[in-house]
Design an enzyme around this catalytic site. Structure first.
Site, PDB file in Angstrom:
ATOM      1  N   PHE A 153       0.809  -1.223   0.000  1.00  0.00           N
ATOM      2  CA  PHE A 153       0.000   0.000   0.000  1.00  0.00           C
ATOM      3  C   PHE A 153       0.837   1.266   0.000  1.00  0.00           C
ATOM      4  CE2 PHE A 153      -0.095  -1.911   4.290  1.00  0.00           C
ATOM      5  CZ  PHE A 153       0.611  -0.959   5.010  1.00  0.00           C
TER       6      PHE A 153
ATOM      7  N   GLY B 132       1.376   3.613  -3.288  1.00  0.00           N
ATOM      8  CA  GLY B 132       0.490   4.684  -3.729  1.00  0.00           C
ATOM      9  C   GLY B 132      -0.089   5.523  -2.608  1.00  0.00           C
ATOM     10  N   HIS B 133       0.261   5.252  -1.369  1.00  0.00           N
ATOM     11  CA  HIS B 133      -0.350   5.961  -0.230  1.00  0.00           C
ATOM     12  C   HIS B 133       0.728   6.430   0.735  1.00  0.00           C
ATOM     13  CE1 HIS B 133      -3.202   6.594   3.159  1.00  0.00           C
ATOM     14  NE2 HIS B 133      -4.084   6.709   2.198  1.00  0.00           N
ATOM     15  N   PHE B 134       1.388   7.389   0.573  1.00  0.00           N
ATOM     16  CA  PHE B 134       1.468   8.320  -0.537  1.00  0.00           C
ATOM     17  C   PHE B 134       2.919   8.356  -0.996  1.00  0.00           C
ATOM     18  CE2 PHE B 134      -2.018   9.851   2.157  1.00  0.00           C
ATOM     19  CZ  PHE B 134      -3.048   9.911   1.244  1.00  0.00           C
TER      20      PHE B 134
ATOM     21  N   ILE C   2       2.087   6.672   4.414  1.00  0.00           N
ATOM     22  CA  ILE C   2       1.205   6.570   5.578  1.00  0.00           C
ATOM     23  C   ILE C   2       0.308   5.352   5.371  1.00  0.00           C
ATOM     24  CG2 ILE C   2      -0.696   7.644   6.848  1.00  0.00           C
ATOM     25  CD1 ILE C   2       0.471  10.353   6.090  1.00  0.00           C
TER      26      ILE C   2
END
Length: 141
Positions: A45, A48-50, A55
């Site tokens: 994750f 893309g986050h972020f 986070i």
């Protein structure tokens, strides 16, 4: 108390969606379970986050609490799986970053037929980072 291999025997989740590394404590009489997740930069994750500011998504912290609950509750429902029916009062108090260790603390409040109500908190370094109340329905896989 339970390592990752024992957890995988009890719940159907697998990488990249298995969000509990170890069960630290499980008190079936008090209906309390504590679990642990070491958050690393290698988590899918974070791609893309972020980008540049990683986070952990708050919903995945809630999912980790739910998976802990599943480890304990599903012993009473062999061959079944818990599905979210409701998430209430979710609060995200601090960001979770690579290098953090999550401690999930979840308590079953009520079981009625195939419904389970529970509350949970997640900590990093003794500070609450997330909390929520859940309702699950226990159903066939």
């Amino acid at each position: 108390m339970l390592d990752i291999l024992e957890i995988m025997k009890r719940i159907p989740h697998r990488y990249p969606f298995l969000l509990v590394d170890r069960i630290l404590e499980m008190d079936k009489e008090a209906q309390i379970i504590k679990g642990k997740k070491n958050v690393t930069m290698n988590e899918e994750f974070f791609n893309g986050h972020f980008p540049g500011h990683p986070i952990m998504p708050g919903v995945l912290i809630i999912e980790g609490m739910a998976q802990c609950l599943g480890v304990m509750v599903m012993e009473n429902f062999p061959g079944k799986v818990p599905y979210f029916a409701a998430i209430e009062n979710a609060k995200f108090k601090n960001p979770v970053k690579p290098g953090d260790t999550l401690i999930y603390d979840v308590k079953v409040d009520k079981v009625k037929r195939n419904f389970v109500k529970a509350t949970g908190k997640t900590y990093v370094d003794d500070a609450v980072v997330a909390e929520a109340s859940f309702t699950f329905v226990i159903a066939d896989m």
